[in-house]
Write a protein that holds these residues in place. Structure first.
Motif, PDB file in Angstrom:
ATOM      1  N   PHE A 163      37.686  34.109 -34.565  1.00  0.00           N
ATOM      2  CA  PHE A 163      38.025  34.001 -35.974  1.00  0.00           C
ATOM      3  C   PHE A 163      39.466  33.525 -36.145  1.00  0.00           C
ATOM      4  O   PHE A 163      40.305  33.669 -35.250  1.00  0.00           O
ATOM      5  N   SER A 164      39.747  33.001 -37.316  1.00  0.00           N
ATOM      6  CA  SER A 164      41.119  32.729 -37.742  1.00  0.00           C
ATOM      7  C   SER A 164      41.396  33.559 -38.982  1.00  0.00           C
ATOM      8  O   SER A 164      40.573  33.590 -39.918  1.00  0.00           O
ATOM      9  N   LEU A 165      42.530  34.246 -38.989  1.00  0.00           N
ATOM     10  CA  LEU A 165      42.901  35.055 -40.140  1.00  0.00           C
ATOM     11  C   LEU A 165      43.378  34.129 -41.256  1.00  0.00           C
ATOM     12  O   LEU A 165      44.330  33.380 -41.089  1.00  0.00           O
ATOM     13  N   THR A 166      42.713  34.161 -42.408  1.00  0.00           N
ATOM     14  CA  THR A 166      43.031  33.230 -43.491  1.00  0.00           C
ATOM     15  C   THR A 166      43.676  33.895 -44.699  1.00  0.00           C
ATOM     16  O   THR A 166      44.177  33.197 -45.582  1.00  0.00           O
ATOM     17  N   ALA A 167      43.657  35.221 -44.758  1.00  0.00           N
ATOM     18  CA  ALA A 167      44.327  35.916 -45.857  1.00  0.00           C
ATOM     19  C   ALA A 167      44.647  37.343 -45.436  1.00  0.00           C
ATOM     20  O   ALA A 167      43.870  37.973 -44.705  1.00  0.00           O
ATOM     21  N   VAL A 168      45.788  37.829 -45.896  1.00  0.00           N
ATOM     22  CA  VAL A 168      46.200  39.217 -45.682  1.00  0.00           C
ATOM     23  C   VAL A 168      46.639  39.775 -47.031  1.00  0.00           C
ATOM     24  O   VAL A 168      47.549  39.239 -47.665  1.00  0.00           O
ATOM     25  N   GLU A 169      45.977  40.823 -47.474  1.00  0.00           N
ATOM     26  CA  GLU A 169      46.307  41.461 -48.750  1.00  0.00           C
ATOM     27  C   GLU A 169      46.849  42.858 -48.469  1.00  0.00           C
ATOM     28  O   GLU A 169      46.152  43.708 -47.925  1.00  0.00           O
ATOM     29  N   ARG A 170      48.087  43.094 -48.860  1.00  0.00           N
ATOM     30  CA  ARG A 170      48.711  44.392 -48.636  1.00  0.00           C
ATOM     31  C   ARG A 170      48.598  45.233 -49.908  1.00  0.00           C
ATOM     32  O   ARG A 170      49.176  44.898 -50.936  1.00  0.00           O
ATOM     33  N   VAL A 171      47.825  46.295 -49.845  1.00  0.00           N
ATOM     34  CA  VAL A 171      47.633  47.177 -50.989  1.00  0.00           C
ATOM     35  C   VAL A 171      48.646  48.308 -50.968  1.00  0.00           C
ATOM     36  O   VAL A 171      49.102  48.792 -52.007  1.00  0.00           O
TER      37      VAL A 171
ATOM     38  N   ASP B 209      40.701  48.234 -45.067  1.00  0.00           N
ATOM     39  CA  ASP B 209      40.812  49.445 -44.249  1.00  0.00           C
ATOM     40  C   ASP B 209      42.213  50.033 -44.311  1.00  0.00           C
ATOM     41  O   ASP B 209      43.153  49.425 -44.828  1.00  0.00           O
ATOM     42  N   VAL B 210      42.308  51.215 -43.740  1.00  0.00           N
ATOM     43  CA  VAL B 210      43.600  51.791 -43.426  1.00  0.00           C
ATOM     44  C   VAL B 210      44.152  51.012 -42.236  1.00  0.00           C
ATOM     45  O   VAL B 210      43.476  50.882 -41.215  1.00  0.00           O
ATOM     46  N   MET B 211      45.345  50.451 -42.383  1.00  0.00           N
ATOM     47  CA  MET B 211      45.970  49.670 -41.311  1.00  0.00           C
ATOM     48  C   MET B 211      47.474  49.719 -41.499  1.00  0.00           C
ATOM     49  O   MET B 211      47.971  49.868 -42.615  1.00  0.00           O
ATOM     50  N   PHE B 212      48.198  49.591 -40.423  1.00  0.00           N
ATOM     51  CA  PHE B 212      49.651  49.741 -40.489  1.00  0.00           C
ATOM     52  C   PHE B 212      50.355  48.401 -40.635  1.00  0.00           C
ATOM     53  O   PHE B 212      50.256  47.535 -39.775  1.00  0.00           O
ATOM     54  N   PHE B 213      51.093  48.245 -41.733  1.00  0.00           N
ATOM     55  CA  PHE B 213      51.956  47.083 -41.908  1.00  0.00           C
ATOM     56  C   PHE B 213      53.345  47.349 -41.334  1.00  0.00           C
ATOM     57  O   PHE B 213      54.104  46.417 -41.096  1.00  0.00           O
TER      58      PHE B 213
END
Length: 210
Positions: free
Chosen positions: A180-188, A144-148
């Motif tokens: 849930f547990s966040l297991t991966a974050v991919e920054r595009v 999605d569109v999300m702010f890093f």
């Protein structure tokens, strides 16, 4: 949500026939990462929310037991069904549904969604993630569109009149609250990414086995 469901549906109905040809490199990179992380097995049932013209659903169908696509746009769903028929895929089912009311109560192993949840307000996103959590999928992959970092309305992925993206931190908190547990974050891109969340028990079992 800055526009009503009917307004969003009408907008996407108008775009349906040209939607696949209008996407950016970042959108396509995000979709590819969602597909890669979802990675269904032969016994897995996938629920693809805001399926649009079925890009994610059709890509996952050959490897999954069944893929269920849900969207608010009749035009988008018609395109998805046409593409599935053209490819001879019979383990797909498309119908009307939305994040907070997916209109599906069967078993789900994996939930996917790409470039859609940013239309919801933060409170609506939390509600949607909680509803998805109640379906008890093993994995939820959200592109999605999300702010890093700080929001920049001049960037092409953020249109303030129709979009309401969240920060990565807010989404992470919503996943945690939903079990849930966040297991991966991919920054595009600074404003585009993919989050992979697993049921906390699943993530914990994987950690123990390592």
């Amino acid at each position: 949500m800055k526009r009503s469901l009917d307004e969003h549906a009408a907008r996407f109905d108008e775009q349906a026939s040209e939607y696949d040809d209008s996407k950016s490199e970042e959108y396509n990179a995000c979709a590819n990462l969602v597909i890669e992380h979802a990675a269904p097995g032969a016994d897995d049932i996938v629920l693809d929310l805001a399926t649009g013209t079925g890009a994610i659903a059709l890509a996952l169908a050959p490897d999954a037991k069944r893929v269920v696509g849900r969207d608010i746009s009749d035009g988008m769903l018609a395109e998805a069904k046409r593409k599935a028929d053209d490819e001879g895929l019979e383990n797909l089912a498309f119908d009307t549904g939305r994040f907070r009311e997916p209109a599906y109560d069967g078993p789900v192993d994996i939930v996917t969604s790409n470039f859609a949840m940013h239309h919801l307000s933060d409170a609506e996103k939390r509600e949607a993630i909680a509803v998805i959590g109640d379906l008890e999928p093993r994995t939820f992959v959200l592109g999605d569109v999300m702010f890093f970092g700080e929001p920049d309305p001049d960037e092409p992925f953020y249109s303030p009149e129709v979009d309401d993206p969240a920060t990565v931190g807010m989404l992470a908190d919503a996943f945690t609250d939903a079990g849930f547990s966040l297991t991966a974050v991919e920054r595009v891109h600074d404003q585009v990414g993919v989050l992979v969340a697993e049921r906390s028990s699943v993530a914990g079992d994987a950690a123990v086995g390592e």
